[in-house]
Structure formats: C-alpha cells, structure tokens
Write a protein that holds these residues in place. Sequence first.
Motif, short mmCIF file in Angstrom:
data_model
loop_
_atom_site.label_atom_id
_atom_site.label_comp_id
_atom_site.label_asym_id
_atom_site.label_seq_id
_atom_site.Cartn_x
_atom_site.Cartn_y
_atom_site.Cartn_z
N ASP A 1 68.94 100.42 56.82
CA ASP A 1 68.50 100.85 58.15
C ASP A 1 69.59 100.58 59.19
N PRO A 2 70.42 101.60 59.52
CA PRO A 2 71.52 101.40 60.46
C PRO A 2 71.07 100.97 61.85
N SER A 3 69.81 101.26 62.21
CA SER A 3 69.34 100.93 63.56
C SER A 3 69.26 99.42 63.79
N LEU A 4 69.32 98.62 62.73
CA LEU A 4 69.22 97.17 62.89
C LEU A 4 70.56 96.52 63.24
N ARG A 5 71.65 97.27 63.14
CA ARG A 5 72.96 96.68 63.41
C ARG A 5 73.04 96.16 64.84
N ILE B 1 75.90 95.71 57.98
CA ILE B 1 77.34 95.94 57.74
C ILE B 1 77.78 97.17 58.53
N HIS B 2 78.86 97.07 59.25
CA HIS B 2 79.25 98.11 60.20
C HIS B 2 79.79 99.36 59.50
N PRO B 3 79.33 100.53 59.90
CA PRO B 3 79.68 101.77 59.21
C PRO B 3 81.16 102.13 59.31
N GLU B 4 81.81 101.76 60.44
CA GLU B 4 83.23 102.11 60.59
C GLU B 4 84.07 101.44 59.50
N TRP B 5 83.71 100.20 59.18
CA TRP B 5 84.46 99.48 58.14
C TRP B 5 84.23 100.13 56.78
N ILE B 6 82.96 100.52 56.50
CA ILE B 6 82.67 101.18 55.22
C ILE B 6 83.42 102.50 55.12
N THR B 7 83.45 103.27 56.21
CA THR B 7 84.16 104.56 56.21
C THR B 7 85.63 104.37 55.89
#
Length: 712
Positions: free
Chosen positions: A186-190, A368-374
């Motif tokens: 759930d990305p909204s929890l970041r 976990i932040h999406p920019e780092w995963i990308t």
Amino acid sequence: MKTILLVPTGEGVGLTSACLGLVYALECQGIKAGFLKPFSQEANFSDSDRTTALYAHLFQNETVEPIRYESLVTQLNNDEKDELLEETVRLHRQVAKSHDLIIVEGLVPTNRDSFATELNATLAKALNAKVVVVSNADIQHAAQTAEKVENQLRQYSLSPERLSGVLFMRTKGLSEESAQIPVTFDPSLRLENETQTFIQNIQKTHAHIGSQQLPIIGLVPFSNILSVPRISDLASCIQATWINEGEAHLRRVLHSSLISSNIDKELHKFIAGELIIASADRSDAILAASVANESGIPLAGLVLAESDLQQSAILKFCQHAIKQGLPVLHTPLNAFEAAQKLANFSNEIPVDDTERATQVTRFVSSHIHPEWITQLLAGTEQSRLSPSAFRHELVQKSIAAKKRIVLPEGDEPRTVQAAAICQARGIADCILLAKPETVLEVAKARGIELPSSLEIIDPDLIRDQYVPKVVELRKGKLNELQAKEQLQDTVVLGTMMLALDQVDGLVSGAVHTTANTVRPAFQLIKTAPEYSLVSSIFFMLLPDEVYVYGDCAINPDPTAEQLAEIAIQSADSAKAFGIDPRIAMISYSTGTSGAGADVEKVAEATRIAQERRPDLLIDGPLQYDAASVESVGRSKAPNSQVAGRANVFIFPDLNTGNTTYKAVQRAANVVSVGPMLQGLNKPVNDLSRGALVDDIVFTIALTAIQSAQQEA
C-alpha cells in the motif's frame, strides 16, 4: 544479476522483516526476487533456518539452506575464509539460476560474533553486492540515530559506489496512525513528509546520510500490533501446560494483565486481545474470563499460576464457555514471575506464524520508497504478473473505481472486519445489511474500529419498499406475499439493491452456500446482453505467475458454443485484472492426436472463439502439460503461440475444472481467489465459508473492479 546485501547496525533492528519486506516490494513490481541467507547464526538449527523457512512459506519459492553456524566458526578459526566465501558464491549462483535479483541477509554483529561486520564487508565484495544498512530509528533523536549508521559505515570501509541506501526499521516517535497494517502492498502508507523532515534533521550532523549517494530508502514505523505473538508461542516461555488449547494458534496477545485486586476493579482489563494472568485460586478471574469469552470478547487467553488447580469444580462449571475457544494454561510459576517472563518474550516471528509474517512483510514493503526501487530495477526485466503484483493491482484499481458494495452477511465478524478495512482504505464504500446494534456489538467484542463513513442498514426498515419490484421482475412466478417472504433473506434484499442500481456489486457466502448467493442473481439480475450464460473463474496465485481457471463452479457440461463464450468471458476478465491472456482450451488430447466427441467439442469451441475474437490468442485442444510447460508445448504443438505459455485455462466441463483447481490448490498449497462470476448484468461474487478476512477484502476489491469494467 543484481544483488542487494542487507547489513544491520546491531541486534533487534528487524533484519529478517526488512529482507522479506524488500522481496515483497520487488514482487509487487513483477520482479522475481530470490533470497539468500549465506550464514546461520542459530547455534543448533535442525532442519531449516528460521528466515529461510519463512521466505519459503511466504513466497512459495525454494532457496538454499545457509552454512551452519558450527561450520562457519570452524572455518574462520582455521583461517579458511577464502573457502568459506567460495561456498557462499556457489550458493549465490544456485539461487541466481532462477531469479532476476537476489536479496541477501547479512550477519548480525553480537558480542558472541564479533567477526560479523568484517565478514559482511567481505561478503559484499565477493557477491558484487550493493549494500543497504538496516538500523532502528527515533524521530526525536536524529543525531543519535545517524551515529549508529555512521559507526557501521566506518567499520565497513566500503567504496561509496557499493552503498545503496539506509532502511530505518522500528522507528519510534511517529503517530499511532502510521502503524496501521495494509491488506497488501500500500503506497499510501509511505511517510513522505516525515521522511523529509527526518532527513533534514539528520543532515545537520551527518550530511551524507539521506543524500543522493546514500538515500534513506524507507522509514518503517514501530508497530505494537505486528510485534504480537500467538498465545501458543508463549507456553514454553512460562513452562506452562494446556488446560484447554482452544484457538491458541489463532488468538494473539495484544496486552497482558495481572489480576491482583478485587475483580470489580479489574473488569476493564477483560477486552479483546488481552492475556489474563491470575493465581489459580482466583475463581472470580476464571468466571470473568469465561463470561467475557461467551459474550463474544476474544480474550487472548487465561494463564493460571502456582496452585495445583484444586478448584477444578470451577473449571468444570465454566467448561461450556471455555470450550468456545478460550485458551487456558497452567504454569508452576507465580503470577508475578509469569507476567515478568512474558514481558521479556522475544518478538521474533516463529517459522509457522505465516499470518504475522505476511502482515510484517506487507507493512515493511509499503514503506519502501518507490524512487529507490525504480532506480534499483533500471535494466531489470519485468516478465510476469506475480501473485504479489496481482494483489497490489487489485487493491489499487478498486480504490480508483470508488464503488458501493453491499454485504448481506452484515453482522458476520469476518465480514464486519473486512468492511471496516475496505472503508478505511478506500477500497470500496461498503454497506452492511444488519441490525446496527448487532454490528456494534460484534465490533466492540473483537476490537474492530468502525469508520464513521461505513454504512449499516437495518433490513427491517427497507424490506417492504422492494416488494413491488420483486413481483415485477418475477412476474407470474411470485405474488406479493411470496416476494415479502423471499426478501427476509438479506442476500435477496441485497440483490434487489443491486438490480435497482442502489449499489454497484454484492459479495456474500461467508455463511451462505454458493446456491444461496447465486440463485437470486440469476433470477433478478440476469445475464448481460452480449452473453447467453453465467460462468466463473478462479485466479490461481502460483509462486511465479497468476493463472486463470474457468469454468470451475457453474456450468456442468457446456456445449461448444457455451465453452467458446466461457473462454471469451475469461479472457476479458483476465485483461481487466492486468493479465495479458493466452488462452488454452484444455482436453485430454493435443491437436489432432486424439479423437472422440469430447475432443471434437473442444476443437469446435476453439474455432468459434477464434472466429468471434480474432484479437485473442486462443489455441486448442491442448493437454494441460502442453499448455503450461514450455518444453512439452514445443514438442506437442511447435507452431502454437499459446502452448507452453498459457495463463488462461478453459476446462471442457465442471467435473474437470473443479477437480483440477482443487487438486492444484491443495497439492501445491496455492492461494485461489474466487469464484468470480462472469456474464451477469451486474457483479455478484461468492465467498468460501472458510474465507479469511483478507479473502473477503480481495473479493470486495475484485467486485468493485468488475463493476468499473462493465461501465467501461
């Protein structure tokens, strides 16, 4: 092959949770992430290392067992570090054969294992791994938090290119709302704003931590809820024996309370999730726990201390209440000693506690932040819709759909909890058909927080308004009296709400049979104009990919025309959920290798489906292995675009479909989502009567997406 090595700053930082959470986050992006724990630090593990076993359970994926602790210490003492690293590289290569990326769990520096930090640094070089430092954090003490990371970095002496980021686990000082548990990724929890503020405070003393060269890849809150063991995990800690095991493997200890004073002053402690600890001669405490349990308050359990339980008469008197699932233990310790030992109980996740491990994994991955995963995935192939990615897409698409879903079993406890989750997360606007006071009692007894926006409708207040419409829809079959009688069934009532566009979908079946759920839909909703029948599919969440199986629940022996329609319905459903369909029409024969009426039916169905939908990849007849196994497909149907790579399987009849889905589900321990009904004018979906809360949540999400698809 990309490799990420997670190294901790010390004990108790949540290294295992960090590793599993990162694997799950990658799975949600369609990346087949492997896991490797090269070295065990358990002095005497017998068959399987704990983290390795948890990974295998959670992701239904094999990995290799770590080098045993005794071997590790012996080789280091014999100055055989090179041989040790060679074995580690061999294990790494073994995992790499079938994965896109590997997450490696490093060693934990302890007083016993002072070699851990140096060996982690050497391991990073041997595996050509990027390093993520894992540490705990305190929002109120940024400088001290950063210094822990800095101390670890000094000891590693790694080049800046080798460092990939810092993951802060068990972060203290955040709001209670930040510790909510997601149903799926759930990305909204970041915590975007909190992370930025924390980085600014850290950089006042340590400018490079949180910089582009060493990003903070996640800020994971501390959660009391996720640190809770099951009552069954605690028995050995207090040398306890079972008086009644009950639901010991299901009930979790949110808090524990020592009963020491007059029971009148202690009754406020008898709440959901509470472990009651009392001296065995406190018959009043036993009675209070029994009454609470019989009233629907799911206490975690009851621990009776010291005495030889001479008051067995009171236990016999309370047997009916106790047998409703209340776990009761006896310990030879006194009540105070038992409470102290339980307060110091380790919060490590046991190997068999997959429910808690799943929640922790989703929780960590969501922060976990999406920019780092990308950035991490740049150049990495994304080749499939994984089960994790499917569940993630399911929730996100349902949030975007914004649909109203009616739940006729409105006071059923799992349904109430699922509705509360869906409402809080925006998965759907849920309507519970039940007496409001009953729902409130269920919620209070089980510690469920009901969102203020959750709608509860008393069936008795609305039933009569639907009588004329039921008579109209079933003209010639029901009179007014019969219609009123049928509307006593909340499934029929909910179906009428759907028929009149007052809601967008219906989910039932937690306590009703499939026939109870489906029959009103056939009678009142009917089939969509473009279809002549209703069929069903299951989404089969295999370890590497999601398959679609149809029809496994509705049509006993479809004709060739009906089978073609089922294939088309199933393909469109697959597309709606992010699966690019490759449809195999299953038979006991591949191509023209066999003959008979059953094969001819499948061949004719394939021809009709191809003719009606030339845009779809459809082939048949295909045997199951020719459809699903690449080598067999190449051998038996070398010119087929479907053979060996099918992901939608259409079975020739209900006998074959239902048997196959259950065999795969049970034999391979595969999660199946469904049955999802296709072909109705409006979406109605059935639950298994053994459905878990998450199953209901996902079915509600699935129903909302179906509604949006039909509108489109």
